[in-house]
Each structure stands twice: as structure tokens, then as C-alpha cells.
Write an enzyme that holds these catalytic residues in place. Structure first.
Site, PDB file in Angstrom:
ATOM      1  N   CYS A 175     -32.050  -5.969 -51.672  1.00 15.39           N
ATOM      2  CA  CYS A 175     -32.817  -7.140 -52.100  1.00 15.39           C
ATOM      3  C   CYS A 175     -33.690  -7.577 -50.929  1.00 15.39           C
ATOM      4  CB  CYS A 175     -31.898  -8.267 -52.573  1.00 15.39           C
ATOM      5  SG  CYS A 175     -30.687  -8.796 -51.353  1.00 15.39           S
ATOM      6  N   THR A 176     -34.333  -8.714 -51.027  1.00 15.02           N
ATOM      7  CA  THR A 176     -35.320  -9.122 -50.027  1.00 15.02           C
ATOM      8  C   THR A 176     -34.726  -9.296 -48.637  1.00 15.02           C
ATOM      9  OG1 THR A 176     -36.547 -10.254 -51.773  1.00 15.02           O
ATOM     10  CG2 THR A 176     -37.121 -10.794 -49.495  1.00 15.02           C
TER      11      THR A 176
END
EC number: 1.14.-.-
Length: 328
Positions: A184-185
Site C-alpha cells: 500500500c502507500t
């Protein structure tokens, strides 16, 4: 242009006593030093992105590191030429990222301090990307994936993070018996989601430690095998990751041409994030569908003060008319 602004991305799962008061005190401090950004505080921890000049961000990092239990909190730092936020928000929430396992009695929540996937360094994650027997799962929203993603990663058909557990259950035959790595980010979503996968019975679950943001800054991998840009939830919208051989993977919603410019659909009741050029935004009244283009509260139409005659003219140019309208 001088890059004298720093953007800090961070999170920490740690028990916070009286988290609502903590959030109020945190907001007061941030405002007192002129910091901008968005921070979520919950009983389970803290998650935020903030921006300011060097002195302001240094004061903030020193302050956070002085708080009990947050001495080792990891800040991921980007240098930018402009502020990433216009205002400062600190809000108390049930979760610092909304996986929503307890919504509608779907499942019990996960504590990443007790159960989470194995941490992978950028180098180890790159090796996983090249391993044909490893499944790489993007845990972000669909519009984030469409702007950029790791090569070969699976794109779950979801509009938001809390839909992911059900999607995985519906598709478990694709990777139940395989090694699965997630990303994810910045890492906060994967901490909790990889733990949920472990609890679901997946035997070999890994996560990119520090997320895409860290992968792009790693001096060895330099973001290689990432295609497109990384979506971020601030004024920047998109940031570079691959510093070896960058590519564009985003496609214009209307004509499919390469595009990395996101806008929200003009219909406030739709609000879909769509990739489109300024030219096509004007041409299609920033509506992702005919219904959204002719919606009476279309924000593009009102912002540009278009008359009904002008709307009719633009619709005619794309083979549409007002009398096709349907309620959204």
C-alpha cells in the site's frame, strides 16, 4: 524551483490512552507551529500526512518523538516546492485506517501488534515481484491502482479498502495455497490487512515494509518495476516512484489516451475519481457518464457558470442531448 517544503508521511500502531483528548491536544500543537495536514487518531494509534517548511516539520517530528510510546515513530520525508495541504485537521476515529472488519458483524478487528504479515525490505519485495510463484496483491482502492502499480500486481475490483476482505474471500481460490505479498502507500493498510490474511489461514503472507513511498526512495531498487505514479491523498495527487525507467499507465476516462491527471466527477452524488485531460474535462463537462453530465447539480457547470444553451451545445458536440437525462 526550490524545494523548501517537507511532506511527512507516517503511522504507528500503539495504544493511545484518552485518544480523543490526545487528538485535541495534537491539533492545538500543530496549529501553534503553523503545520498543515491531515491526521487520524484512534485508540489503536496515529496515522498522518503533514507538510511545512524545514523548521516547522522538524519541530513537529521532535514533538512526536517526545511523546510516550512514539520515540521510534518512522517519518517518511518528501521534499517539495509547495505545501501539500491548505489546512490542518486532526480527527479522532475508531480506526486509523478503515478496514471495517466489525462493520455488520463481518469479522473481529485485527491488532497488528499481535498479528501481521512478515516485513519485506524493498530488495526482498522486488525479488517477490520477479518470482512467478508469488502473488502480489495491491490493497489500495481501484483509482489508486489505475494511476500506478507494481508490475504484475493483482487489481482487486474494489472502490475502497473496507471492501477488500470480502473480495479476498470471494477470490481465495486464486491464491490460498500460494505465497502472497501485499503493498500500500505507506504501510498502514498492509499492517492490518496482512494480519487479517494470516488469521484467514494464508500460510505465507508478506508486506512491503514502509510501503510504496519507501520503495521509491530506496537507493538500491530506486522504484524499479513500478509503473505509473503513486496516488497520494493531498494537493499533489500523484508522485514519482520509479527513478530507473518511469512509464505512464493511467488512461483517460473518455478516450483511453495516456493520462495522469485526476479530477472528481462533476456530479457530487457520484464523485468518482477519473483520469482526464483538461480538454476532455471541458468537452465532457467533467461528467463520467451522461447522467452525471446533465445532473442539475453538476459542479463543473456551476463553477464555469455555463448557460443551458452552452450545456446543450457541448452535449451536441459529443452526440448527446438534455432529453436523454436520467436521475442519478
Amino acid at each position: 524551483m526550490a524545494k523548501d517544503i517537507r511532506v511527512l508521511l507516517y503511522y504507528l500502531y500503539t495504544p493511545i490512552e484518552n485518544a480523543e483528548q490526545f487528538a485535541a491536544d495534537h491539533l492545538a500543537f500543530c496549529k501553534s507551529i503553523g503545520l498543515k495536514g491531515r491526521i487520524l487518531v484512534a485508540d489503536e494509534g496515529i496515522n498522518g500526512t503533514v507538510s511545512g517548511d524545514y523548521e516547522t516539520t522538524q519541530k513537529y517530528m521532535d514533538y512526536v518523538h517526545s511523546l510516550p510510546g512514539m520515540e521510534e515513530l518512522w517519518f517518511k520525508i518528501d521534499e517539495e516546492s509547495e505545501q501539500a495541504f491548505k489546512k490542518m485537521f486532526v480527527r479522532y476515529k475508531k480506526e486509523i485506517v478503515h478496514l471495517g472488519l466489525e462493520d455488520n458483524d463481518f469479522d473481529n478487528d485485527i491488532n497488528p501488534l499481535e498479528t501481521t504479515g512478515a516485513y519485506l525490505s524493498p530488495k526482498e519485495f522486488k525479488e517477490a515481484l520477479l518470482d512467478k510463484d508469488t502473488v502480489v496483491l495491491d490493497t489500495r482502492n481501484d483509482y489508486e491502482y489505475d494511476l500506478g502499480h507494481f508490475r504484475g500486481a493483482i487489481r482487486p475490483d474494489i472502490r475502497n479498502f473496507r471492501e477488500l476482505p470480502q473480495w479476498v474471500r470471494d477470490n481465495k481460490e486464486k491464491f490460498m495455497d500460494k505465497r502472497v505479498v501485499v503493498y500500500c502507500t505507506g504501510g498502514v493498510r498492509c499492517e492490518k490487512f496482512s494480519g487479517w490474511m494470516v488469521r484467514e489461514g494464508y500460510k505465507d503472507v508478506g508486506q512491503l515494509h514502509g510501503g510504496i513511498a519507501t520503495y521509491g526512495k530506496d537507493p538500491e531498487v530506486q522504484g524499479e518495476l513500478w509503473d505509473g505514479k503513486m496516488y497520494v491523498f493531498d494537493e499533489r495527487i500523484a508522485v514519482d516512484v520509479n527513478h530507473v525507467n518511469p512509464t505512464i499507465v493511467g488512461k483517460d476516462w473518455f478516450d483511453g489516451t495516456p493520462c495522469e491527471r485526476y479530477v472528481n466527477c462533476g456530479n457530487p452524488f457520484c464523485n468518482r475519481r477519473i483520469l482526464t485531460s483538461e480538454e476532455n474535462e471541458d468537452k465532457y463537462l467533467r461528467g463520467c457518464s451522461h447522467e452525471c453530465r446533465v445532473h442539475p447539480r453538476n459542479r463543473y457547470v456551476s463553477k464555469n457558470e455555463l448557460t443551458q444553451a452552452e450545456v446543450i451545445e457541448r452535449l451536441a458536440a459529443i452526440g448527446e442531448s438534455l432529453d436523454q437525462a436520467a436521475t442519478v
